[in-house]
Design an enzyme around this catalytic site. Structure first.
Site, PDB file in Angstrom:
ATOM      1  N   ASN A 231      81.698  82.611  87.702  1.00  0.00           N
ATOM      2  CA  ASN A 231      80.525  82.222  88.521  1.00  0.00           C
ATOM      3  C   ASN A 231      79.890  83.465  89.151  1.00  0.00           C
ATOM      4  OD1 ASN A 231      81.987  79.794  88.029  1.00  0.00           O
ATOM      5  ND2 ASN A 231      80.961  78.824  89.743  1.00  0.00           N
TER       6      ASN A 231
ATOM      7  N   HIS B 271      64.891  89.018  81.521  1.00  0.00           N
ATOM      8  CA  HIS B 271      64.891  90.076  82.555  1.00  0.00           C
ATOM      9  C   HIS B 271      64.418  89.602  83.921  1.00  0.00           C
ATOM     10  CE1 HIS B 271      60.656  90.029  81.623  1.00  0.00           C
ATOM     11  NE2 HIS B 271      60.432  90.776  82.676  1.00  0.00           N
TER      12      HIS B 271
ATOM     13  N   TYR C 160      75.540  72.208  78.265  1.00  0.00           N
ATOM     14  CA  TYR C 160      75.367  73.667  78.421  1.00  0.00           C
ATOM     15  C   TYR C 160      76.493  74.406  77.698  1.00  0.00           C
ATOM     16  CZ  TYR C 160      75.070  78.156  80.914  1.00  0.00           C
ATOM     17  OH  TYR C 160      74.966  79.489  81.228  1.00  0.00           O
TER      18      TYR C 160
ATOM     19  N   HIS D 211      73.460  76.951  92.147  1.00  0.00           N
ATOM     20  CA  HIS D 211      74.922  77.046  92.148  1.00  0.00           C
ATOM     21  C   HIS D 211      75.403  77.081  93.599  1.00  0.00           C
ATOM     22  CE1 HIS D 211      74.313  78.526  87.972  1.00  0.00           C
ATOM     23  NE2 HIS D 211      75.397  77.813  87.779  1.00  0.00           N
TER      24      HIS D 211
ATOM     25  N   GLY E 246      69.743  89.088  84.086  1.00  0.00           N
ATOM     26  CA  GLY E 246      68.889  90.014  83.317  1.00  0.00           C
ATOM     27  C   GLY E 246      68.308  91.102  84.204  1.00  0.00           C
TER      28      GLY E 246
ATOM     29  N   ARG F 273      87.095  78.302  92.692  1.00  0.00           N
ATOM     30  CA  ARG F 273      86.155  79.052  91.866  1.00  0.00           C
ATOM     31  C   ARG F 273      86.346  80.549  92.094  1.00  0.00           C
ATOM     32  NH1 ARG F 273      85.751  74.755  90.048  1.00  0.00           N
ATOM     33  NH2 ARG F 273      83.907  73.525  89.557  1.00  0.00           N
TER      34      ARG F 273
ATOM     35  N   GLY G 251      65.573  86.805  85.270  1.00  0.00           N
ATOM     36  CA  GLY G 251      66.676  86.034  85.843  1.00  0.00           C
ATOM     37  C   GLY G 251      67.595  86.916  86.673  1.00  0.00           C
TER      38      GLY G 251
ATOM     39  N   PRO H  39      80.999  85.540  81.615  1.00  0.00           N
ATOM     40  CA  PRO H  39      81.120  85.798  83.054  1.00  0.00           C
ATOM     41  C   PRO H  39      81.618  84.583  83.807  1.00  0.00           C
ATOM     42  CG  PRO H  39      78.841  86.068  82.274  1.00  0.00           C
ATOM     43  CD  PRO H  39      79.601  85.366  81.203  1.00  0.00           C
TER      44      PRO H  39
ATOM     45  N   TRP I 205      79.334  69.878  99.204  1.00  0.00           N
ATOM     46  CA  TRP I 205      79.551  68.841  98.189  1.00  0.00           C
ATOM     47  C   TRP I 205      81.016  68.773  97.764  1.00  0.00           C
ATOM     48  CZ3 TRP I 205      75.189  69.996  94.058  1.00  0.00           C
ATOM     49  CH2 TRP I 205      73.935  69.823  94.665  1.00  0.00           C
TER      50      TRP I 205
HETATM   51  P1  GDP Z   1      80.347  74.867  88.598  1.00  0.00           P
HETATM   52  O1  GDP Z   1      81.278  76.017  88.773  1.00  0.00           O
HETATM   53  O2  GDP Z   1      79.781  74.744  87.233  1.00  0.00           O
HETATM   54  O3  GDP Z   1      80.986  73.572  89.051  1.00  0.00           O
HETATM   55  O4  GDP Z   1      79.059  75.174  89.475  1.00  0.00           O
HETATM   56  P2  GDP Z   1      78.565  75.078  90.994  1.00  0.00           P
HETATM   57  O5  GDP Z   1      78.406  76.457  91.509  1.00  0.00           O
HETATM   58  O6  GDP Z   1      77.351  74.212  91.001  1.00  0.00           O
HETATM   59  O7  GDP Z   1      79.702  74.302  91.825  1.00  0.00           O
HETATM   60  C1  GDP Z   1      80.919  74.879  92.141  1.00  0.00           C
HETATM   61  C2  GDP Z   1      81.695  73.973  93.088  1.00  0.00           C
HETATM   62  O8  GDP Z   1      81.080  74.014  94.391  1.00  0.00           O
HETATM   63  C3  GDP Z   1      81.760  72.501  92.699  1.00  0.00           C
HETATM   64  O9  GDP Z   1      83.061  72.005  92.990  1.00  0.00           O
HETATM   65  C4  GDP Z   1      80.748  71.866  93.649  1.00  0.00           C
HETATM   66  O10 GDP Z   1      81.019  70.497  93.923  1.00  0.00           O
HETATM   67  C5  GDP Z   1      80.943  72.699  94.901  1.00  0.00           C
HETATM   68  N1  GDP Z   1      79.811  72.667  95.843  1.00  0.00           N
HETATM   69  C6  GDP Z   1      79.920  72.460  97.172  1.00  0.00           C
HETATM   70  N2  GDP Z   1      78.710  72.425  97.757  1.00  0.00           N
HETATM   71  C7  GDP Z   1      77.809  72.661  96.771  1.00  0.00           C
HETATM   72  C8  GDP Z   1      76.380  72.758  96.764  1.00  0.00           C
HETATM   73  O11 GDP Z   1      75.705  72.608  97.762  1.00  0.00           O
HETATM   74  N3  GDP Z   1      75.784  73.034  95.561  1.00  0.00           N
HETATM   75  C9  GDP Z   1      76.526  73.223  94.416  1.00  0.00           C
HETATM   76  N4  GDP Z   1      75.874  73.507  93.279  1.00  0.00           N
HETATM   77  N5  GDP Z   1      77.863  73.092  94.401  1.00  0.00           N
HETATM   78  C10 GDP Z   1      78.506  72.820  95.559  1.00  0.00           C
END
Ligand code: GDP
Length: 321
Positions: free
Chosen positions: A175, A22, A146, A189, A27, A219, A24, A173, A212
């Protein structure tokens, strides 16, 4: 596709409902949503109840006698956390699933919902990914530990349904983002990471923000209060072995998504990409037709969700001061 319990509702009103996890993001959204249901919500802090400790979990469930359980507790993180803390991710998530699901069985919980993730589907599953894609191909390596733990939780629920007739269901779910997210610079994330990075860049007057990967992965993002609504909806109306996807049915390229975040935050500089960081799965769009057929669809737009998430980020920073 299996048969749904059409017409038969498991009414949550007046029941004793344990929300595991709860504190998180998910939750806490389920707890918020349950306020409108008129039920008794049970929670326990990590200090009171270590979900990785089997004896403690069995004892707590025996004493507190929940009738229904939302199993939203998990060790979670973004692509970097999943890829580097591989042992912790598989151990903690397996332990939590094993202990809570078995305790629910032992103490005759009437209904349990296990929350998984769409990373349980094969890395190159046909898009949009439907529930039948489970275990049809190799997983994405960055989050395989995971995903294996989450697949084990799904299979526990299915096996207990088969052997003991336990009414345990699993929901997957896409993202999730929103209030209560983790804004850790490295372990978060993408949504929380970019909210923080664009906010700090704007505050510092930076000319550019680094995103990144290549910017090309796609997504799908679902606002956490929509997910909580879907969880309550499915808990009351779905009763079958097959998992249920929850999402919006729409996805976006990370590069375009970064521009939306920049716009919400008011960052006027450039977005640049860092190809040394992993992209992960190329695309993760879920087929939401099972939930749509049951009668549920998401209602928060990406823009509105991001605005609410950004307001939460600013509030949590203000609270830290
Ligand atoms: P995923 O859906 O399990 O890959 O989880 P994430 O939310 O960590 O990443 C989603 C996508 O966003 C991936 O392609 C990452 O490379 C991209 N990304 C871009 N910038 C970032 C960042 O600053 N942090 C994270 N976590 N992901 C990033």
């Amino acid at each position: 596709m299996g048969t749904f319990l059409k017409g038969k509702i498991y009414n949550l009103a007046n029941r004793r409902i344990w929300v595991a996890g709860h504190r998180g993001m998910i939750g806490s959204a389920i707890v918020r949503r349950l306020k409108a249901v008129g039920c008794e919500v049970l929670t326990a802090t990590r200090a009171e109840l270590d979900l990785t400790n089997q004896a403690t979990v069995f004892e707590w469930v025996r004493e507190n006698k929940p009738q229904a359980v939302f199993l939203a507790a998990a060790k979670v993180g973004g692509i970097s956390a999943n890829d580097t803390l591989r042992g912790e991710f598989i151990y903690e998530n397996l332990a939590i699933a094993l202990n809570v699901i078995h305790a629910a069985h032992l103490h005759c919980v009437e209904k349990l919902m296990f929350l998984g993730s769409t990373c349980i589907y094969p890395r190159l599953a046909p898009q949009p990914m439907n529930e039948e894609a489970l275990l049809t191909g190799p997983l994405e390596k960055t989050n395989e530990p995971y995903a294996i733990a989450k697949i084990s939780g799904i299979k526990l629920c299915e096996a207990y349904r088969d052997q003991y007739n336990d009414d345990f269901i699993s929901i997957m779910p896409t993202n999730i983002f929103g209030p209560g997210d983790n804004y850790h610079a490295e372990h978060s994330h993408v949504v929380a990471a970019l909210i923080r990075r664009f906010h700090e860049a704007k505050a510092n007057g930076d000319a550019e923000v680094v995103v990144w990967g290549s910017g090309t992965p796609r997504r799908e993002f679902l606002y956490v209060d929509d997910l909580a609504d879907a969880c309550v909806f499915a808990m009351e109306r779905y009763s079958d072995a097959g998992v249920l996807n929850v999402g919006t049915g729409k996805d976006i390229e990370i590069g375009s998504f970064a521009k939306v975040v920049a716009d919400v935050i008011g960052f006027k500089g450039n977005v640049v990409f860092d190809p040394s960081r992993p992209d992960g799965t190329p695309r993760k769009l879920v087929d939401v037709s099972r939930m749509t057929d049951l009668g549920w669809t998401a209602s928060t737009t990406l823009r509105a969700g991001l605005e609410a998430a950004y307001a939460d980020y600013r509030n949590s920073k203000a609270a830290d001061r």
